[in-house]
Design an enzyme around this catalytic site. Structure first.
Site, PDB file in Angstrom:
ATOM      1  N   TYR A   1       8.966  -9.953   1.511  1.00 49.40           N
ATOM      2  CA  TYR A   1       8.060  -8.800   1.352  1.00 49.40           C
ATOM      3  C   TYR A   1       7.827  -8.500  -0.130  1.00 49.40           C
ATOM      4  CZ  TYR A   1       6.587  -3.902   1.143  1.00 49.40           C
ATOM      5  OH  TYR A   1       5.926  -2.732   0.849  1.00 49.40           O
TER       6      TYR A   1
ATOM      7  N   LYS B   1       4.239  -8.692  -2.069  1.00 50.40           N
ATOM      8  CA  LYS B   1       3.569  -7.545  -2.701  1.00 50.40           C
ATOM      9  C   LYS B   1       3.331  -7.823  -4.186  1.00 50.40           C
ATOM     10  CE  LYS B   1       2.515  -4.307  -0.870  1.00 50.40           C
ATOM     11  NZ  LYS B   1       1.335  -3.997  -0.009  1.00 50.40           N
TER      12      LYS B   1
ATOM     13  N   VAL C   1      13.658   4.812   6.158  1.00 51.09           N
ATOM     14  CA  VAL C   1      14.924   5.485   6.440  1.00 51.09           C
ATOM     15  C   VAL C   1      14.750   6.988   6.688  1.00 51.09           C
ATOM     16  CG1 VAL C   1      15.506   5.708   3.977  1.00 51.09           C
ATOM     17  CG2 VAL C   1      17.310   5.795   5.662  1.00 51.09           C
TER      18      VAL C   1
ATOM     19  N   ILE D   1      -7.504  -7.754   8.255  1.00 52.25           N
ATOM     20  CA  ILE D   1      -7.786  -8.237   6.888  1.00 52.25           C
ATOM     21  C   ILE D   1      -7.591  -9.746   6.758  1.00 52.25           C
ATOM     22  CG2 ILE D   1      -7.375  -6.027   5.714  1.00 52.25           C
ATOM     23  CD1 ILE D   1      -4.627  -7.221   4.786  1.00 52.25           C
TER      24      ILE D   1
ATOM     25  N   ASN E   1       9.993   4.733  -2.664  1.00 52.01           N
ATOM     26  CA  ASN E   1      10.175   5.057  -1.237  1.00 52.01           C
ATOM     27  C   ASN E   1       9.357   6.281  -0.852  1.00 52.01           C
ATOM     28  OD1 ASN E   1      12.531   3.316  -1.870  1.00 52.01           O
ATOM     29  ND2 ASN E   1      12.830   3.624   0.324  1.00 52.01           N
ATOM     30  N   VAL E   2       8.306   6.048  -0.110  1.00 58.40           N
ATOM     31  CA  VAL E   2       7.407   7.135   0.266  1.00 58.40           C
ATOM     32  C   VAL E   2       7.889   7.737   1.582  1.00 58.40           C
ATOM     33  CG1 VAL E   2       4.991   7.767   0.605  1.00 58.40           C
ATOM     34  CG2 VAL E   2       5.560   5.770  -0.797  1.00 58.40           C
TER      35      VAL E   2
ATOM     36  N   ILE F   1       0.733   6.169   4.993  1.00 63.20           N
ATOM     37  CA  ILE F   1       0.207   6.584   3.687  1.00 63.20           C
ATOM     38  C   ILE F   1      -1.324   6.561   3.704  1.00 63.20           C
ATOM     39  CG2 ILE F   1       0.237   6.171   1.193  1.00 63.20           C
ATOM     40  CD1 ILE F   1       2.901   4.604   1.622  1.00 63.20           C
TER      41      ILE F   1
ATOM     42  N   SER G   1       7.695  -1.078  -5.354  1.00 61.35           N
ATOM     43  CA  SER G   1       8.813  -1.072  -6.308  1.00 61.35           C
ATOM     44  C   SER G   1       9.822  -2.167  -5.972  1.00 61.35           C
ATOM     45  CB  SER G   1       9.523   0.281  -6.270  1.00 61.35           C
ATOM     46  OG  SER G   1      10.061   0.500  -4.986  1.00 61.35           O
TER      47      SER G   1
HETATM   48  N1  LIG Z   1       6.177   3.433   2.749  1.00 61.52           N
HETATM   49  C1  LIG Z   1       6.683   3.067   1.569  1.00 61.52           C
HETATM   50  O1  LIG Z   1       7.711   3.589   1.135  1.00 61.52           O
HETATM   51  C2  LIG Z   1       6.006   2.007   0.738  1.00 61.52           C
HETATM   52  C3  LIG Z   1       6.632   1.586  -0.449  1.00 61.52           C
HETATM   53  C4  LIG Z   1       6.017   0.600  -1.217  1.00 61.52           C
HETATM   54  C5  LIG Z   1       4.785   0.101  -0.852  1.00 61.52           C
HETATM   55  N2  LIG Z   1       4.207   0.520   0.308  1.00 61.52           N
HETATM   56  C6  LIG Z   1       2.899  -0.054   0.678  1.00 61.52           C
HETATM   57  O2  LIG Z   1       2.034   0.997   1.083  1.00 61.52           O
HETATM   58  C7  LIG Z   1       1.122   0.499   2.065  1.00 61.52           C
HETATM   59  C8  LIG Z   1       1.110   1.425   3.278  1.00 61.52           C
HETATM   60  O3  LIG Z   1       2.400   1.430   3.874  1.00 61.52           O
HETATM   61  P1  LIG Z   1       2.843   2.500   4.971  1.00 61.52           P
HETATM   62  O4  LIG Z   1       4.226   2.901   4.649  1.00 61.52           O
HETATM   63  O5  LIG Z   1       1.791   3.524   5.140  1.00 61.52           O
HETATM   64  O6  LIG Z   1       2.957   1.595   6.269  1.00 61.52           O
HETATM   65  P2  LIG Z   1       2.123   1.603   7.633  1.00 61.52           P
HETATM   66  O7  LIG Z   1       2.727   0.522   8.467  1.00 61.52           O
HETATM   67  O8  LIG Z   1       2.103   2.967   8.205  1.00 61.52           O
HETATM   68  O9  LIG Z   1       0.678   1.206   7.147  1.00 61.52           O
HETATM   69  C9  LIG Z   1       0.201  -0.125   7.069  1.00 61.52           C
HETATM   70  C10 LIG Z   1      -1.129  -0.162   7.808  1.00 61.52           C
HETATM   71  O10 LIG Z   1      -1.694  -1.480   7.700  1.00 61.52           O
HETATM   72  C11 LIG Z   1      -2.225  -1.832   8.981  1.00 61.52           C
HETATM   73  N3  LIG Z   1      -2.274  -3.284   9.062  1.00 61.52           N
HETATM   74  C12 LIG Z   1      -1.230  -4.162   9.153  1.00 61.52           C
HETATM   75  N4  LIG Z   1      -1.698  -5.417   9.226  1.00 61.52           N
HETATM   76  C13 LIG Z   1      -3.058  -5.337   9.183  1.00 61.52           C
HETATM   77  C14 LIG Z   1      -4.094  -6.303   9.222  1.00 61.52           C
HETATM   78  N5  LIG Z   1      -3.837  -7.623   9.336  1.00 61.52           N
HETATM   79  N6  LIG Z   1      -5.385  -5.881   9.165  1.00 61.52           N
HETATM   80  C15 LIG Z   1      -5.668  -4.545   9.076  1.00 61.52           C
HETATM   81  N7  LIG Z   1      -4.720  -3.589   9.036  1.00 61.52           N
HETATM   82  C16 LIG Z   1      -3.424  -3.987   9.084  1.00 61.52           C
HETATM   83  C17 LIG Z   1      -1.249  -1.212   9.976  1.00 61.52           C
HETATM   84  O11 LIG Z   1      -1.788  -1.090  11.274  1.00 61.52           O
HETATM   85  C18 LIG Z   1      -0.965   0.127   9.314  1.00 61.52           C
HETATM   86  O12 LIG Z   1      -1.897   1.122   9.713  1.00 61.52           O
HETATM   87  C19 LIG Z   1       1.549  -0.935   2.353  1.00 61.52           C
HETATM   88  O13 LIG Z   1       0.738  -1.798   1.595  1.00 61.52           O
HETATM   89  C20 LIG Z   1       2.980  -0.994   1.850  1.00 61.52           C
HETATM   90  O14 LIG Z   1       3.349  -2.307   1.466  1.00 61.52           O
HETATM   91  C21 LIG Z   1       4.793   1.457   1.110  1.00 61.52           C
END
Ligand SMILES: NC(=O)c1ccc[n+]([C@@H]2O[C@H](COP(=O)([O-])OP(=O)(O)OC[C@H]3O[C@@H](n4cnc5c(N)ncnc54)[C@H](O)[C@@H]3O)[C@@H](O)[C@H]2O)c1
Length: 318
Positions: free
Chosen positions: A144, A148, A188, A57, A173-174, A13, A121
């Site tokens: 998790y 969040k 999924v 981070i 769910n993105v 994302i 969510s």
């Molecule tokens: N994909 C979904 O459906 C969904 C749903 C709800 C929330 N989210 C939230 O959206 C955000 C992005 O998720 P995503 O699906 O793109 O996943 P992703 O795993 O592709 O992205 C997460 C990114 O964070 C980086 N990361 C992890 N630990 C780190 C650290 N300690 N320091 C720096 N970078 C770090 C990873 O390398 C990765 O690039 C997250 O916060 C996730 O909780 C995603």
């Protein structure tokens, strides 16, 4: 020139958001990512247009100078998996809670303008009522989800106690291009696309009648931008970032087979711990306060996603 920082910007994302920011005219975009699940190749098309910081981070001193003075911070870095947080909860806790605290602290101490936080969510858990409204009692069912949710609380408290501008968006769910299908913890729809292209039968955990508000990644990136520009009544608040619809996994797998013109009936396995049965966003508040206006139907989103996986497979095979 205003500085914009995206944590997790090499992720699925985050990298879509980086592209959306550049398309929106952002001049100085900086990415913080430790590449735990993200990839530099996700930023291939915008190489040279973003400043890259391979940083963690969890290490305040690594990220504070990057975040200091930023006009906007989009905080997406996380270990974003329900099952992973159950099998291996300590790293998830450290990144999702302690790391998020560091981002808010760095934004506050570095006088950043606004933080948009990627919430989830999953905070709603298995509440019976659908769609899920922001005013509902939360009920996290996994580490998790709890982590969040804690990030949302910090976003709100950094606003009320320290005056930091924050907006939390609960992503549903993105799905879309660049979602990594390579791990059992992957989303999924990325696994479905991989199966479809490889003509393999997917295993669905449970009966496949669990439903989700699948949201195309470009709609989520668009809403992040809107949240970063929203008026003062959005500050310190939490908004659903879903599409407002609901599709079962069986429906999605059927749709994908139809798009591809194949028949691959799924296998079914036991339900997974921590998974919720149904999820659907009430998008009223996000539409009203942020101007949320998702553009992609599920069919269009699935077609674009499948086309991207096919093209990237073709490139990899060359
Ligand atoms: N994909 C979904 O459906 C969904 C749903 C709800 C929330 N989210 C939230 O959206 C955000 C992005 O998720 P995503 O699906 O793109 O996943 P992703 O795993 O592709 O992205 C997460 C990114 O964070 C980086 N990361 C992890 N630990 C780190 C650290 N300690 N320091 C720096 N970078 C770090 C990873 O390398 C990765 O690039 C997250 O916060 C996730 O909780 C995603």
């Amino acid at each position: 020139m205003s500085k914009i920082v995206v944590t997790g910007g090499a992720g699925f994302i985050g990298s879509a958001l980086v592209r959306a920011l550049l398309e929106d005219g952002a001049q100085q975009v900086e990415v913080i990512d430790n590449l735990l699940t993200g990839r530099e190749s996700n930023l291939e098309e915008v190489r040279g247009k973003v400043k890259w910081h391979r940083a963690d981070i969890c290490q305040y001193d690594q990220i504070a100078p990057v975040i200091a003075g930023a006009d906007k911070v989009f905080h997406l870095a996380a270990i974003p998996s329900v099952p992973r947080s159950i099998h291996d909860p300590i790293p998830s806790h450290e990144v999702n809670i302690n790391g998020s605290f560091n981002v808010f602290r760095a934004a506050h101490e570095g006088k950043a303008g606004r933080v948009v936080y990627a919430a989830s969510s999953s905070a709603y858990g298995d509440t019976e009522v659908l769609p899920k409204v922001e005013t509902m009692q939360t009920n996290p069912k996994s580490p998790y989800a709890a982590q969040k949710l804690m990030g949302e609380y910090y976003a709100s408290v950094f606003h009320s106690c320290f005056g930091l501008e924050t907006v939390s968006l609960r992503f549903f769910n993105v799905y879309g291009p660049r979602q990594d299908p390579s791990s059992p913890y992957s989303g999924v729809l990325s696994l479905f696309n991989k199966c479809l292209i490889e003509r393999k039968v997917p295993t669905i955990f449970g009966d496949g009648e669990q439903s989700r508000d699948f949201t195309f990644v470009e709609d989520v990136a668009g809403l992040c931008l809107k949240a970063s520009k929203a008026g003062p009544n959005a500050l310190g608040k939490v908004y659903n970032a879903g599409n407002g619809g609901r599709f079962t996994l069986n429906m999605i797998w059927d749709l994908l087979q139809k798009i591809e013109g194949v028949s691959l009936p799924a296998n079914y396995g036991p339900p997974r711990a921590g998974d919720v049965k149904h999820s659907q966003a009430d998008t009223e508040a996000a539409r009203r306060d942020l101007g949320h206006d998702p553009k992609f139907s599920i069919e269009e989103g699935l077609r674009r996603t499948l086309a991207w996986y096919k093209a990237s497979e073709a490139v990899a095979a060359r």
